[in-house]
Scaffold this active site. Sequence first.
Site, PDB file in Angstrom:
ATOM      1  N   GLY A 233      55.081 -12.590 -13.604  1.00  0.00           N
ATOM      2  CA  GLY A 233      53.706 -12.979 -13.324  1.00  0.00           C
ATOM      3  C   GLY A 233      53.112 -13.701 -14.517  1.00  0.00           C
ATOM      4  O   GLY A 233      53.829 -14.282 -15.339  1.00  0.00           O
ATOM      5  N   SER A 234      51.791 -13.626 -14.626  1.00  0.00           N
ATOM      6  CA  SER A 234      51.097 -14.424 -15.637  1.00  0.00           C
ATOM      7  C   SER A 234      51.117 -13.750 -17.017  1.00  0.00           C
ATOM      8  O   SER A 234      51.337 -12.544 -17.132  1.00  0.00           O
ATOM      9  CB  SER A 234      49.650 -14.641 -15.197  1.00  0.00           C
ATOM     10  OG  SER A 234      48.993 -13.401 -15.190  1.00  0.00           O
ATOM     11  N   THR A 237      48.490 -10.764 -17.508  1.00  0.00           N
ATOM     12  CA  THR A 237      48.913  -9.513 -16.862  1.00  0.00           C
ATOM     13  C   THR A 237      50.098  -8.917 -17.617  1.00  0.00           C
ATOM     14  O   THR A 237      50.160  -7.696 -17.831  1.00  0.00           O
ATOM     15  CB  THR A 237      49.278  -9.749 -15.382  1.00  0.00           C
ATOM     16  OG1 THR A 237      48.206 -10.426 -14.743  1.00  0.00           O
ATOM     17  CG2 THR A 237      49.543  -8.442 -14.661  1.00  0.00           C
ATOM     18  N   GLY A 238      51.008  -9.773 -18.047  1.00  0.00           N
ATOM     19  CA  GLY A 238      52.154  -9.288 -18.828  1.00  0.00           C
ATOM     20  C   GLY A 238      51.683  -8.578 -20.091  1.00  0.00           C
ATOM     21  O   GLY A 238      52.192  -7.515 -20.454  1.00  0.00           O
ATOM     22  N   GLU A 255      58.889 -11.746 -17.335  1.00  0.00           N
ATOM     23  CA  GLU A 255      59.159 -13.104 -16.852  1.00  0.00           C
ATOM     24  C   GLU A 255      57.803 -13.747 -16.590  1.00  0.00           C
ATOM     25  O   GLU A 255      57.171 -13.486 -15.559  1.00  0.00           O
ATOM     26  CB  GLU A 255      59.980 -13.049 -15.550  1.00  0.00           C
ATOM     27  CG  GLU A 255      61.378 -12.505 -15.727  1.00  0.00           C
ATOM     28  CD  GLU A 255      62.316 -13.486 -16.429  1.00  0.00           C
ATOM     29  OE1 GLU A 255      61.968 -14.666 -16.571  1.00  0.00           O
ATOM     30  OE2 GLU A 255      63.393 -13.039 -16.846  1.00  0.00           O
ATOM     31  N   CYS A 289      56.851 -21.282 -11.726  1.00  0.00           N
ATOM     32  CA  CYS A 289      56.746 -21.019 -13.169  1.00  0.00           C
ATOM     33  C   CYS A 289      57.470 -22.084 -13.974  1.00  0.00           C
ATOM     34  O   CYS A 289      57.035 -22.449 -15.058  1.00  0.00           O
ATOM     35  CB  CYS A 289      57.303 -19.640 -13.492  1.00  0.00           C
ATOM     36  SG  CYS A 289      58.968 -19.406 -12.854  1.00  0.00           S
TER      37      CYS A 289
END
Length: 483
Positions: A233-234, A237-238, A255, A289
């Site tokens: 994800g973004s 958020t990571g 990722e 991505c």
Amino acid sequence: MTDFLGDGLIKNYLAGSWVDGDGGAAISVEDPGLEEHMAYCAEAGEDSLARALEAARSSFERGDLADMNPSARGRLMIRIAQEIRAIAQEGGRLLCRESGKALSAAQDEFEEAAQYFEYYGGVADKIEGKSIPLGPDYADYTILEPYGVSAQIVPWNFPVSIAARSLAPSMAAGNSTIVKSPELDPIGLAMLGQALDRAEVPAGTVSILNGIGRDLGARLVASSEVDQIVFTGSVPTGQAILRAAADPVTPSLMELGGKSAAVVFEDADLDTMVSSLKSGIFYNAGQVCSAMSRVLVHRSIYDEAVERAAQMANGLTVGHGLEEPEHTPVASAIQMARVEELTSTARQDGIRVAAGGARLDLKGYFMAPTILADVDPASRVAQEEIFGPVTCFTPFDTEAEAIAMANGTEFGLVAGIFTRDLARSHRVARKLRAGQVFVNKWFAGGISTPFGGVGKSGFGREKGLEALYNYVCTKNIAISLKG
Ligand code: NAD
């Protein structure tokens, strides 16, 4: 007919059963190509999460997957692949409608998911340790053990194939897995759950829960019952997940996003470059991505490259995903607003719009295929992930300048080189700061080629044999043979 639909609500797949939500309000799923409500999804609450965690723990401790004969585990995964193919037509239609992507792209996700299960099913009996020579008085060897309970958080841009990308190696290694579906398009993952169920995966080894990221997702990753986190994800958020994982020290795989550059040298074949750009930035409306979101072109061919790219972008067919157009809507009103905001700021900053540049006057979240030219490498559009059908062209004069520009963002997911000079392609590939480098074809590679980032694009690798090592930990067994 779907197994997961009850009272009009998409249910959660919890330890081998389809269950209603016990969370807050049901999650509304929209068709972004029509801007119309499509379905409601039952939200898993605290009780469902506790039950999924408990089922995952018990199944792991029983050894449902880990102690299964490895060849039998591989055969189970091949059965899952068959069941995924059996639902690919219907699943593809549902995924097309809930995500906005083209029907063929949605069906390809199910095909790719099937291939992940076949690929990792094939390696389930080849997860080997090694023996380490310590002289005649010792026997020493390593074994590769599953972590236990793997929590996996999936984004909305490729929900089915990305879920399979992580779930398949996790299962091959013997983990029990809880997947949180993305709130924008959870139906494709419910279809994946149906395939798992029909393949008769042992109850508890996989659960798929629907919920909002900051609620269910945050509770799942913070749980001390989780032995491993896999997040796609973004970056923000990571980062939040890494903070949550710090206290319980939960190993995490990240990722994250990208701002990947293609470097187009003066000897490049422009037909090849333009055809790569068509998929590189317009496939899935650029919500990829590893999108080709920057194009750095040698000044001697720059004007021609921009003109041909603009011609291609202006010629794309546009429509609802079910009509199989070349260009589809972005996934949501929020995504539309972000793409519009970044593009209009670029326009206000004087960046040249060679094609598109604004929302299309159509029902649905359609952004015109956009080519921005003469983009300053330091500008926002050249630095931030737009995650839409917008790419940025910038000229360069020397190889060193191109490499510095390509490496000049905080991301490092993929990069590309277009040249006929073999020696240059090897030389430049080694200097590009990215987890994967494509030469003369964007998105070259496949499910067996390792994928992942450096810098803020994350760490760890998915795909290929390499990914398997994310899902196991090494144990060394050292035996004294003396006495
Ligand atoms: P996002 O970070 O907004 O959400 C991803 C997932 O995280 C969703 O399921 C969401 O519900 C969940 N989530 C949100 N907050 C959470 C929290 N606090 N705790 C736990 N879970 C939480 O990303 P997105 O908008 O769904 O996806 C787009 C992003 O994903 C882009 O940045 C894209 O580049 C990236 N992406 C990366 C890869 C890769 O392999 N590197 C692949 C696809 C997408």
